[in-house]
Write a protein that holds these residues in place. Sequence first.
Motif, mmCIF file in Angstrom:
data_model
loop_
_atom_site.group_PDB
_atom_site.id
_atom_site.type_symbol
_atom_site.label_atom_id
_atom_site.label_comp_id
_atom_site.label_asym_id
_atom_site.label_seq_id
_atom_site.Cartn_x
_atom_site.Cartn_y
_atom_site.Cartn_z
ATOM 1 N N VAL A 88 4.240 5.862 -17.932
ATOM 2 C CA VAL A 88 3.641 6.486 -16.844
ATOM 3 C C VAL A 88 3.806 8.108 -16.743
ATOM 4 C CG1 VAL A 88 3.899 4.416 -15.412
ATOM 5 C CG2 VAL A 88 5.909 6.037 -15.335
ATOM 6 N N LEU A 94 8.392 14.312 -9.264
ATOM 7 C CA LEU A 94 7.408 13.599 -8.748
ATOM 8 C C LEU A 94 7.524 14.065 -7.137
ATOM 9 C CD1 LEU A 94 7.769 10.136 -10.014
ATOM 10 C CD2 LEU A 94 6.301 11.701 -10.544
ATOM 11 N N ALA A 121 3.024 11.851 -3.115
ATOM 12 C CA ALA A 121 1.690 11.836 -3.299
ATOM 13 C C ALA A 121 1.287 11.066 -4.854
ATOM 14 C CB ALA A 121 0.507 13.100 -3.030
ATOM 15 N N ASP A 122 2.260 11.702 -5.625
ATOM 16 C CA ASP A 122 2.331 10.939 -7.069
ATOM 17 C C ASP A 122 2.296 9.653 -7.097
ATOM 18 O OD1 ASP A 122 1.743 13.848 -8.032
ATOM 19 O OD2 ASP A 122 3.933 14.097 -8.327
ATOM 20 N N ASP A 126 1.509 7.325 -5.462
ATOM 21 C CA ASP A 126 0.145 6.447 -5.067
ATOM 22 C C ASP A 126 -0.788 6.259 -6.289
ATOM 23 O OD1 ASP A 126 1.212 5.770 -2.514
ATOM 24 O OD2 ASP A 126 0.173 7.761 -1.671
ATOM 25 N N ARG A 127 -0.561 7.029 -7.349
ATOM 26 C CA ARG A 127 -1.336 7.070 -8.365
ATOM 27 C C ARG A 127 -1.369 5.630 -9.200
ATOM 28 N NH1 ARG A 127 -0.241 8.388 -13.816
ATOM 29 N NH2 ARG A 127 1.819 8.943 -13.546
ATOM 30 N N VAL A 128 -2.480 5.059 -9.410
ATOM 31 C CA VAL A 128 -2.505 3.929 -10.095
ATOM 32 C C VAL A 128 -2.442 3.941 -11.459
ATOM 33 C CG1 VAL A 128 -4.071 2.005 -10.747
ATOM 34 C CG2 VAL A 128 -4.332 2.876 -8.323
ATOM 35 N N VAL A 129 -1.292 3.137 -12.018
ATOM 36 C CA VAL A 129 -0.961 3.312 -13.473
ATOM 37 C C VAL A 129 -1.162 2.138 -14.276
ATOM 38 C CG1 VAL A 129 1.001 4.867 -12.933
ATOM 39 C CG2 VAL A 129 1.326 2.617 -12.969
ATOM 40 N N THR A 185 -4.165 -1.168 -14.066
ATOM 41 C CA THR A 185 -5.380 -2.179 -13.198
ATOM 42 C C THR A 185 -5.222 -3.531 -13.720
ATOM 43 O OG1 THR A 185 -6.603 -1.268 -14.701
ATOM 44 C CG2 THR A 185 -6.595 0.308 -12.871
ATOM 45 N N THR A 234 0.795 0.670 -8.617
ATOM 46 C CA THR A 234 0.754 2.233 -8.587
ATOM 47 C C THR A 234 2.072 2.715 -9.410
ATOM 48 O OG1 THR A 234 2.083 1.997 -6.389
ATOM 49 C CG2 THR A 234 -0.156 2.215 -6.239
ATOM 50 N N LEU A 235 2.340 3.945 -9.144
ATOM 51 C CA LEU A 235 3.485 4.527 -9.947
ATOM 52 C C LEU A 235 4.769 4.280 -9.290
ATOM 53 C CD1 LEU A 235 4.976 6.519 -12.135
ATOM 54 C CD2 LEU A 235 4.138 8.349 -10.651
#
Length: 172
Positions: free
Chosen positions: A62, A124, A127-128, A130-133, A135, A142-143
Amino acid sequence: MNSASVLLDAFGRLPRGVHRVVAGAHDADDGFLTFRVDPGANTIAWLVWHLTRVQDDHVADVAGTEQVWTDDGWAERFGLPLPARDTGYGHSADDVAQVGVRAPLLRGYFDAVHAATIGYVETLTDADLDRVVDTRWDPAVTLGVRLVSVVGDCTAHLAQAQYVRGVYERRR
């Protein structure tokens, strides 16, 4: 307190436990690092190695960095007869037996991975997280979810190692 602070606290609880569970061991021959509750059970050496490998693998992924295991030469120092990218997932009892290493290596590798993890988590923002890591799951991971998963996995394996140590001490 922000989310990164919560994660820092959670990851920050691991070193004391890891150091305590291998305390007093200098070599794999000290007995308790390779002790098994039954012939197919995981050893303390394997559990500590595995929890560290998972943390290293997942956090490096990540963070977009190389794993400490390969990048800092820990794979060579350990000299395990396993592929360099192996984290221990799906290991058999025979695979577990191959991870009979000295306590200073376990502590050193864990400490290096812990430092890399803390260094990353300190950067971090909320907001970071919530990043999709990933799929490959539904819902996508999310992260924040991935890092909580790593903390949970490490905590579970540390608790297992503590249990094995307790059984070993009671049987002596």
